[in-house]
Design a protein around this motif. Structure first.
Motif, PDB file in Angstrom:
ATOM      1  N   GLY A  30       0.822  -1.208   0.000  1.00 21.03           N
ATOM      2  CA  GLY A  30       0.000   0.000   0.000  1.00 21.03           C
ATOM      3  C   GLY A  30       0.849   1.247   0.000  1.00 21.03           C
ATOM      4  O   GLY A  30       2.089   1.192   0.006  1.00 21.03           O
ATOM      5  N   THR A  31       0.168   2.385   0.002  1.00 24.23           N
ATOM      6  CA  THR A  31       0.815   3.691   0.026  1.00 24.23           C
ATOM      7  C   THR A  31       0.170   4.537   1.112  1.00 24.23           C
ATOM      8  O   THR A  31      -1.057   4.574   1.206  1.00 24.23           O
ATOM      9  CB  THR A  31       0.648   4.399  -1.338  1.00 24.23           C
ATOM     10  N   VAL A  32       0.987   5.209   1.902  1.00 21.92           N
ATOM     11  CA  VAL A  32       0.458   6.085   2.947  1.00 21.92           C
ATOM     12  C   VAL A  32      -0.184   7.293   2.274  1.00 21.92           C
ATOM     13  O   VAL A  32       0.472   8.017   1.530  1.00 21.92           O
ATOM     14  CB  VAL A  32       1.573   6.529   3.916  1.00 21.92           C
ATOM     15  N   ARG A  33      -1.474   7.494   2.497  1.00 19.72           N
ATOM     16  CA  ARG A  33      -2.220   8.599   1.887  1.00 19.72           C
ATOM     17  C   ARG A  33      -2.345   9.798   2.807  1.00 19.72           C
ATOM     18  O   ARG A  33      -2.448  10.923   2.341  1.00 19.72           O
ATOM     19  CB  ARG A  33      -3.618   8.150   1.458  1.00 19.72           C
ATOM     20  N   ALA A  34      -2.352   9.560   4.124  1.00 10.82           N
ATOM     21  CA  ALA A  34      -2.460  10.655   5.090  1.00 10.82           C
ATOM     22  C   ALA A  34      -1.827  10.204   6.391  1.00 10.82           C
ATOM     23  O   ALA A  34      -1.889   9.031   6.746  1.00 10.82           O
ATOM     24  CB  ALA A  34      -3.925  11.014   5.316  1.00 10.82           C
ATOM     25  N   PHE A  35      -1.183  11.171   7.091  1.00  9.50           N
ATOM     26  CA  PHE A  35      -0.627  10.872   8.406  1.00  9.50           C
ATOM     27  C   PHE A  35      -0.517  12.160   9.199  1.00  9.50           C
ATOM     28  O   PHE A  35       0.074  13.132   8.742  1.00  9.50           O
ATOM     29  CB  PHE A  35       0.752  10.207   8.295  1.00  9.50           C
ATOM     30  N   ASP A  36      -1.115  12.163  10.376  1.00 12.59           N
ATOM     31  CA  ASP A  36      -1.036  13.297  11.293  1.00 12.59           C
ATOM     32  C   ASP A  36      -0.069  12.913  12.403  1.00 12.59           C
ATOM     33  O   ASP A  36      -0.404  12.132  13.287  1.00 12.59           O
ATOM     34  CB  ASP A  36      -2.421  13.614  11.863  1.00 12.59           C
ATOM     35  N   GLU A  37       1.141  13.466  12.349  1.00 14.94           N
ATOM     36  CA  GLU A  37       2.182  13.089  13.298  1.00 14.94           C
ATOM     37  C   GLU A  37       1.824  13.485  14.731  1.00 14.94           C
ATOM     38  O   GLU A  37       2.151  12.782  15.682  1.00 14.94           O
ATOM     39  CB  GLU A  37       3.501  13.741  12.902  1.00 14.94           C
ATOM     40  N   HIS A  38       1.142  14.599  14.897  1.00 17.71           N
ATOM     41  CA  HIS A  38       0.764  15.060  16.232  1.00 17.71           C
ATOM     42  C   HIS A  38      -0.192  14.090  16.916  1.00 17.71           C
ATOM     43  O   HIS A  38      -0.041  13.774  18.095  1.00 17.71           O
ATOM     44  CB  HIS A  38       0.141  16.449  16.148  1.00 17.71           C
ATOM     45  N   VAL A  39      -1.163  13.579  16.179  1.00 14.41           N
ATOM     46  CA  VAL A  39      -2.153  12.651  16.728  1.00 14.41           C
ATOM     47  C   VAL A  39      -1.673  11.205  16.623  1.00 14.41           C
ATOM     48  O   VAL A  39      -2.026  10.362  17.445  1.00 14.41           O
ATOM     49  CB  VAL A  39      -3.509  12.817  15.993  1.00 14.41           C
ATOM     50  N   GLY A  40      -0.871  10.899  15.595  1.00 12.15           N
ATOM     51  CA  GLY A  40      -0.364   9.542  15.405  1.00 12.15           C
ATOM     52  C   GLY A  40      -1.275   8.659  14.583  1.00 12.15           C
ATOM     53  O   GLY A  40      -1.119   7.448  14.570  1.00 12.15           O
ATOM     54  N   LEU A  41      -2.221   9.258  13.878  1.00 14.25           N
ATOM     55  CA  LEU A  41      -3.164   8.490  13.058  1.00 14.25           C
ATOM     56  C   LEU A  41      -2.924   8.748  11.583  1.00 14.25           C
ATOM     57  O   LEU A  41      -2.550   9.851  11.188  1.00 14.25           O
ATOM     58  CB  LEU A  41      -4.601   8.864  13.408  1.00 14.25           C
ATOM     59  N   GLY A  42      -3.161   7.711  10.769  1.00 16.26           N
ATOM     60  CA  GLY A  42      -2.990   7.845   9.339  1.00 16.26           C
ATOM     61  C   GLY A  42      -3.874   6.898   8.573  1.00 16.26           C
ATOM     62  O   GLY A  42      -4.652   6.132   9.149  1.00 16.26           O
ATOM     63  N   VAL A  43      -3.738   6.952   7.237  1.00 17.77           N
ATOM     64  CA  VAL A  43      -4.521   6.112   6.339  1.00 17.77           C
ATOM     65  C   VAL A  43      -3.592   5.528   5.284  1.00 17.77           C
ATOM     66  O   VAL A  43      -2.751   6.240   4.732  1.00 17.77           O
ATOM     67  CB  VAL A  43      -5.638   6.923   5.644  1.00 17.77           C
TER      68      VAL A  43
END
Length: 97
Positions: A30-43
């Motif tokens: 897969g490919t990382v489409r989104a990542f919020d480093e502050h919250v630690g969540l991604g897609v």
């Protein structure tokens, strides 16, 4: 005194069908489409499958960081809510993508 059983709503049996769709030991690309480093969540967008969310603790190198656009290997499983999520993520070097 009367004891009652408490059931969670909307979860009953929802994870049973997930296991038959994707094997939790199967490794997908897969490919990382989104990542919020502050919250630690991604897609992660999986090839030939839908996108799945992930938390930074499932990144196997311990960095808890991943750049958007990075190609990754992913294992998918059922979350405690019965939805799909990434349970393991391994970053691929640029030359392996």
């Amino acid at each position: 005194m009367v004891l009652r059983r408490h059931r969670r709503r909307g979860i009953k049996g929802s994870h049973e069908g997930v296991r038959s769709v994707l094997d939790p030991h199967e490794v997908l690309v897969g490919t990382v489409r989104a990542f919020d480093e502050h919250v630690g969540l991604g897609v992660v967008a999986l090839e030939q499958h839908a996108s799945v969310p992930f938390h930074c603790i499932v990144i196997d190198d311990g960095s808890r960081r991943v750049a958007v656009g990075t190609r990754v290997l992913v294992r998918v499983g059922a979350s405690f809510r019965g939805t799909l999520e990434a349970t393991w993520i391994h970053k691929l070097p640029d030359d392996e993508a």
